[in-house]
Design an enzyme around this catalytic site. Sequence first.
Site, PDB file in Angstrom:
ATOM      1  N   GLU A   1      38.386  41.553  46.247  1.00 30.78           N
ATOM      2  CA  GLU A   1      38.352  40.755  45.014  1.00 30.78           C
ATOM      3  C   GLU A   1      39.777  40.289  44.794  1.00 30.78           C
ATOM      4  OE1 GLU A   1      39.069  39.371  41.794  1.00 30.78           O
ATOM      5  OE2 GLU A   1      38.759  41.332  40.859  1.00 30.78           O
TER       6      GLU A   1
ATOM      7  N   CYS B   1      42.133  37.805  36.744  1.00 27.44           N
ATOM      8  CA  CYS B   1      41.820  36.798  37.770  1.00 27.44           C
ATOM      9  C   CYS B   1      40.742  35.825  37.341  1.00 27.44           C
ATOM     10  CB  CYS B   1      41.412  37.500  39.063  1.00 27.44           C
ATOM     11  SG  CYS B   1      40.096  38.720  38.835  1.00 27.44           S
TER      12      CYS B   1
END
Length: 486
Positions: free
Chosen positions: A259, A293
């Site tokens: 990720e 993010c």
Amino acid sequence: MSAEGVERQRLFVGGSWVEPDGGWYPVIDPATEDTVGWAPEASPDQVHAACAAAREALGPWSRTAPEERAAVLGRAADIIRGHLVPYAELAQAETGATTSTARGMQVGVGAARFRRYARVEPAEWAIPPQINEAGPMGKAGVLGALAVRRPVGVVTCITSYNNPWANPAGKIAPALAMGNTVVVKPAPQDPLSVYRMAEALEAAGAPAGVVNVVSGRSVEVGEAAVAGDVDMVSFTGSTAVGQRIAEVCGRDMKRQLMELGGKGAAVVFDDADIGSAVAGIGTTFSFYSGQICTAPTRVLAQRGVYERLVEQLALYAGRLPVGDPRDPATIVGPVISAEHRDRVEAYVETGRKDGAVVVTGGERPPLDRGFYVAPTLLADCTPDMRVAREEIFGPVVCVIPFDDEDEGIALADDTDYGLIDYVWSGDVARAFRVARLLRAGGVGINTVGRNMEAPFGGFKKSGVGRDVGSYALHAYSELQSIVWPG
């Protein structure tokens, strides 16, 4: 808090709390610059010992009934929930998160993730029988089949600094539920919370070696955790680091869950509800001070709404209280470190030099202590600017105008990243049409909220694989097929 008398944390290896070979280093409160505690610096040998302990524990743990593994996770969830306030205070001191974020989105979500994977799900699926006309031994007849999820093995979990509860829990809980064992290497900035998680799992009855935690600031600690005797690496962090980890994993065919970075586009059409768009985009300023993010940091505004959106975002950002995250009135706390503050400020200055207009922010808040960055809005940006292309990871939003739907989609996809994008439009049919055309692992329509059972992960350089909900159980398992004659 002074450095004197603050506890020196030990490593957790093979069910024992171990003195670190490399001594200790201070964990700094980004709001006060005080020492929160002393984190252990593991040696590569100690990391390899943690991998060996996880390997030894793997056989018995993987053969434990799923219901027993689930019970351990459920008890851990209860223990974490029962220590919500002190755990949140530590997380706040390590990360600079506001009180509501530390309690709700850090520790609260961490406990919820352990609770989620305390629910046993089927690990076998019947596949419809197949009639084969021929086979290697002549006519094969009818063949039945099962698809079975099996544990991957020993999993290294390398976690990000922005959420030392939700992120590790999102890796550890599904990995353990599937019968894997784990070696956790927390972010060096805030590892102490992860050791509290290990304590909760130990108290919940996780056998020795099932969970190991090794921390350190040196690159060698992370390298040992990736290159050691492990079967999978689950990493959350920057794309650059993820690429280096993937290279190591590729040599030994280790499984990966990555990720990585994001540069989320918020495509705002002329018919959008501006209040909703401003509130959603504004979370870049307020939520973890932009250190996330999934933030909609790249706003693509259709010409008809561009000026009004910039004006409303500037008003929103300018009203947000910046300061001590322990003050209930504070919305924007500090970023994680002085180095990161300098990095974010350098991006803002680069944007200014490249021709972006600093509508609000851009100057360091007048606070005596702490690593604060003012919520900053950059308008009149162009797609080729560094501020529009690179992940800043701070409370900075850049706005780019576009003319029509096709251009908005093209600009949204003009990036190396593809984690989560957003679409704001009053035309729901158009919003769904655009969402399906965007090259992103997730798309929010008129919201920045997430469904916590929906798959999470990115296209392009935003990662490899998907987790969350049942998808995490797939991520931390291998699929085995079993075939027999009917």
